[in-house]
Design a protein around this motif. Sequence first.
Motif, PDB file in Angstrom:
ATOM      1  N   SER A  41       0.834  -1.209   0.000  1.00 11.80           N
ATOM      2  CA  SER A  41       0.000   0.000   0.000  1.00 11.80           C
ATOM      3  C   SER A  41       0.867   1.256   0.000  1.00 11.80           C
ATOM      4  N   TYR A  42       1.897   1.256   0.837  1.00 11.24           N
ATOM      5  CA  TYR A  42       2.786   2.421   0.881  1.00 11.24           C
ATOM      6  C   TYR A  42       3.536   2.586  -0.442  1.00 11.24           C
ATOM      7  N   GLN A  43       3.910   1.482  -1.047  1.00  9.23           N
ATOM      8  CA  GLN A  43       4.580   1.556  -2.346  1.00  9.23           C
ATOM      9  C   GLN A  43       3.649   2.146  -3.399  1.00  9.23           C
ATOM     10  N   ARG A  44       2.383   1.785  -3.338  1.00 11.70           N
ATOM     11  CA  ARG A  44       1.412   2.328  -4.291  1.00 11.70           C
ATOM     12  C   ARG A  44       1.189   3.817  -4.065  1.00 11.70           C
ATOM     13  N   TRP A  45       1.051   4.209  -2.811  1.00 12.42           N
ATOM     14  CA  TRP A  45       0.823   5.621  -2.507  1.00 12.42           C
ATOM     15  C   TRP A  45       2.035   6.483  -2.843  1.00 12.42           C
ATOM     16  N   LEU A  46       3.222   5.931  -2.736  1.00 11.91           N
ATOM     17  CA  LEU A  46       4.433   6.721  -2.957  1.00 11.91           C
ATOM     18  C   LEU A  46       4.578   7.181  -4.391  1.00 11.91           C
ATOM     19  N   GLN A  47       3.945   6.488  -5.333  1.00  9.26           N
ATOM     20  CA  GLN A  47       3.964   6.866  -6.746  1.00  9.26           C
ATOM     21  C   GLN A  47       5.399   7.062  -7.254  1.00  9.26           C
ATOM     22  N   LEU A  48       6.161   5.977  -7.183  1.00 10.21           N
ATOM     23  CA  LEU A  48       7.564   6.030  -7.612  1.00 10.21           C
ATOM     24  C   LEU A  48       7.750   6.514  -9.052  1.00 10.21           C
ATOM     25  N   PRO A  49       6.882   6.134 -10.002  1.00  7.43           N
ATOM     26  CA  PRO A  49       7.053   6.683 -11.358  1.00  7.43           C
ATOM     27  C   PRO A  49       6.985   8.211 -11.388  1.00  7.43           C
ATOM     28  N   THR A  50       6.058   8.787 -10.621  1.00  4.47           N
ATOM     29  CA  THR A  50       5.936  10.245 -10.594  1.00  4.47           C
ATOM     30  C   THR A  50       7.165  10.891  -9.949  1.00  4.47           C
ATOM     31  N   LEU A  51       7.624  10.327  -8.829  1.00  4.34           N
ATOM     32  CA  LEU A  51       8.815  10.858  -8.161  1.00  4.34           C
ATOM     33  C   LEU A  51      10.051  10.722  -9.051  1.00  4.34           C
ATOM     34  N   SER A  52      10.165   9.593  -9.749  1.00  5.84           N
ATOM     35  CA  SER A  52      11.302   9.394 -10.649  1.00  5.84           C
ATOM     36  C   SER A  52      11.262  10.383 -11.795  1.00  5.84           C
ATOM     37  N   GLY A  53      10.057  10.622 -12.334  1.00  9.82           N
ATOM     38  CA  GLY A  53       9.923  11.610 -13.397  1.00  9.82           C
ATOM     39  C   GLY A  53      10.314  13.000 -12.926  1.00  9.82           C
ATOM     40  N   LEU A  54       9.900  13.345 -11.709  1.00  9.67           N
ATOM     41  CA  LEU A  54      10.264  14.645 -11.143  1.00  9.67           C
ATOM     42  C   LEU A  54      11.777  14.753 -10.965  1.00  9.67           C
ATOM     43  N   LEU A  55      12.418  13.680 -10.494  1.00 15.61           N
ATOM     44  CA  LEU A  55      13.875  13.684 -10.334  1.00 15.61           C
ATOM     45  C   LEU A  55      14.569  13.901 -11.674  1.00 15.61           C
ATOM     46  N   GLY A  56      14.129  13.184 -12.702  1.00 14.31           N
ATOM     47  CA  GLY A  56      14.738  13.351 -14.020  1.00 14.31           C
ATOM     48  C   GLY A  56      14.574  14.760 -14.561  1.00 14.31           C
ATOM     49  N   LEU A  57      13.399  15.340 -14.384  1.00 16.61           N
ATOM     50  CA  LEU A  57      13.161  16.715 -14.849  1.00 16.61           C
ATOM     51  C   LEU A  57      14.018  17.710 -14.072  1.00 16.61           C
ATOM     52  N   LEU A  58      14.142  17.504 -12.765  1.00 13.96           N
ATOM     53  CA  LEU A  58      14.982  18.386 -11.952  1.00 13.96           C
ATOM     54  C   LEU A  58      16.433  18.352 -12.425  1.00 13.96           C
ATOM     55  N   ILE A  59      16.943  17.159 -12.737  1.00 18.48           N
ATOM     56  CA  ILE A  59      18.325  17.033 -13.213  1.00 18.48           C
ATOM     57  C   ILE A  59      18.505  17.787 -14.528  1.00 18.48           C
ATOM     58  N   ALA A  60      17.595  17.560 -15.477  1.00 14.32           N
ATOM     59  CA  ALA A  60      17.723  18.184 -16.798  1.00 14.32           C
ATOM     60  C   ALA A  60      17.639  19.704 -16.712  1.00 14.32           C
ATOM     61  N   ILE A  61      16.662  20.217 -15.956  1.00 15.72           N
ATOM     62  CA  ILE A  61      16.486  21.667 -15.884  1.00 15.72           C
ATOM     63  C   ILE A  61      17.618  22.331 -15.105  1.00 15.72           C
ATOM     64  N   GLN A  62      18.109  21.672 -14.046  1.00 14.20           N
ATOM     65  CA  GLN A  62      19.251  22.220 -13.315  1.00 14.20           C
ATOM     66  C   GLN A  62      20.473  22.290 -14.224  1.00 14.20           C
ATOM     67  N   GLY A  63      20.642  21.278 -15.073  1.00 16.18           N
ATOM     68  CA  GLY A  63      21.750  21.306 -16.024  1.00 16.18           C
ATOM     69  C   GLY A  63      21.624  22.443 -17.013  1.00 16.18           C
ATOM     70  N   ILE A  64      20.407  22.693 -17.499  1.00 20.27           N
ATOM     71  CA  ILE A  64      20.185  23.810 -18.425  1.00 20.27           C
ATOM     72  C   ILE A  64      20.492  25.130 -17.731  1.00 20.27           C
ATOM     73  N   ARG A  65      20.074  25.255 -16.480  1.00 19.83           N
ATOM     74  CA  ARG A  65      20.396  26.474 -15.723  1.00 19.83           C
ATOM     75  C   ARG A  65      21.908  26.656 -15.586  1.00 19.83           C
ATOM     76  N   ASP A  66      22.595  25.575 -15.182  1.00 21.65           N
ATOM     77  CA  ASP A  66      24.036  25.661 -14.958  1.00 21.65           C
ATOM     78  C   ASP A  66      24.803  25.962 -16.241  1.00 21.65           C
ATOM     79  N   SER A  67      24.216  25.603 -17.382  1.00 26.57           N
ATOM     80  CA  SER A  67      24.898  25.841 -18.660  1.00 26.57           C
ATOM     81  C   SER A  67      24.876  27.306 -19.072  1.00 26.57           C
ATOM     82  N   GLY A  68      23.989  28.108 -18.475  1.00 31.11           N
ATOM     83  CA  GLY A  68      23.846  29.511 -18.852  1.00 31.11           C
ATOM     84  C   GLY A  68      22.868  29.723 -19.983  1.00 31.11           C
TER      85      GLY A  68
END
Length: 377
Positions: A41-68
Amino acid sequence: MSSDETAATGWPARLQAEWLLLLFGAVAIALALLDPQPLASYQRWLQLPTLSGLLGLLIAIQGIRDSGLVQHAAAVLAARTHSVRKLGLLLVTATALLSMVLTNDVSLFLIVPLTVAIGGMSNLPVMRMVVLEALAVNAGSTLSPIGNPQNLLLWQVARIRFLDFVAAMLPAASVMLLLVIALTWLWLPRDRVDLDVSQIDRRGNSVSLALLSAIALATMVLMMEHGHAELGALMLLLPFALISWRTLADLDWLLLLTFAAIFLGLGHLAELPLVRHALDRFDFGQPLTLYAGGIVASQLISNVPATVLLLDRAPDPIALAVAVNVGGFGLAIGSLANLIALRLAKQPQGLRLLHLVSIPFLLACAPLAWLAWRWLG
């Protein structure tokens, strides 16, 4: 004071500012103690696909920011747009259009950093723009079956063609978009864009980091579209660890923890017998009851959990889609996109300004969207 002492005193202060994390973390822990559930139940509520997607987007956008790249694009856009109002309308329109094809959170990850960069070098009112962009992604993503998680789920349940879903949502989405555009026109000043060239970052752009980050963003969106968000996030960690480890170090890791706490707390709350028994008292076969219920539930537990909660009780998935998308306005918790926008902007009094605008917006939008959907849908 040493750096270690600074860090030691800085973390408690930072955690105190993370009131959402503390609140929903406490809710999740309290419910786990009072109503223990199986690990599944906790695994279902945690929504790992959504959290993983958010992590991937954070990495990509932070990289774009750091690139200038974002700073450079902001300078070009601010220099070529002469009116604050026109610049605001351009950003809001781009946000809404992107949310239809790249989902609401991806749209914000692209536009909000650009808006903050423009505001840093001009007289563009950043927090007003971020509030407008949060409204715009909620409105724009309403139209598309892939614009947000609740639409994707309800489109699959409805089993109708892509264009049929768009046609069904068009009346309500049109009302939302027209209201956002009208608010943008009325709220932003007609002043000329005053560009402060001294604030433009003259440092060179990192072309390699920009290219890596752009590829990472496209890859992550594709992996999310095809249901492989976890694999996509793992694929991004290694190259960034090797090429730009500072990008990973600068990620907003507390944002990920905040969303994990929200998912656990709200997911558990929505499945409590007390909550389910309370819902059994309402006849969601009545269109107005379903519409009002979807909006109210979204205000309490956010529109994605509200969709899951009401799905089995809603005879018409399109009616539920209209309700929970309208419910994305109002309180910040109504849509996770609101929380992402505020977090990306990192502006003082952001939550207060969002509520001052978004709650009246919901009160105006809800009856108009209902009438448009019932008469034209």
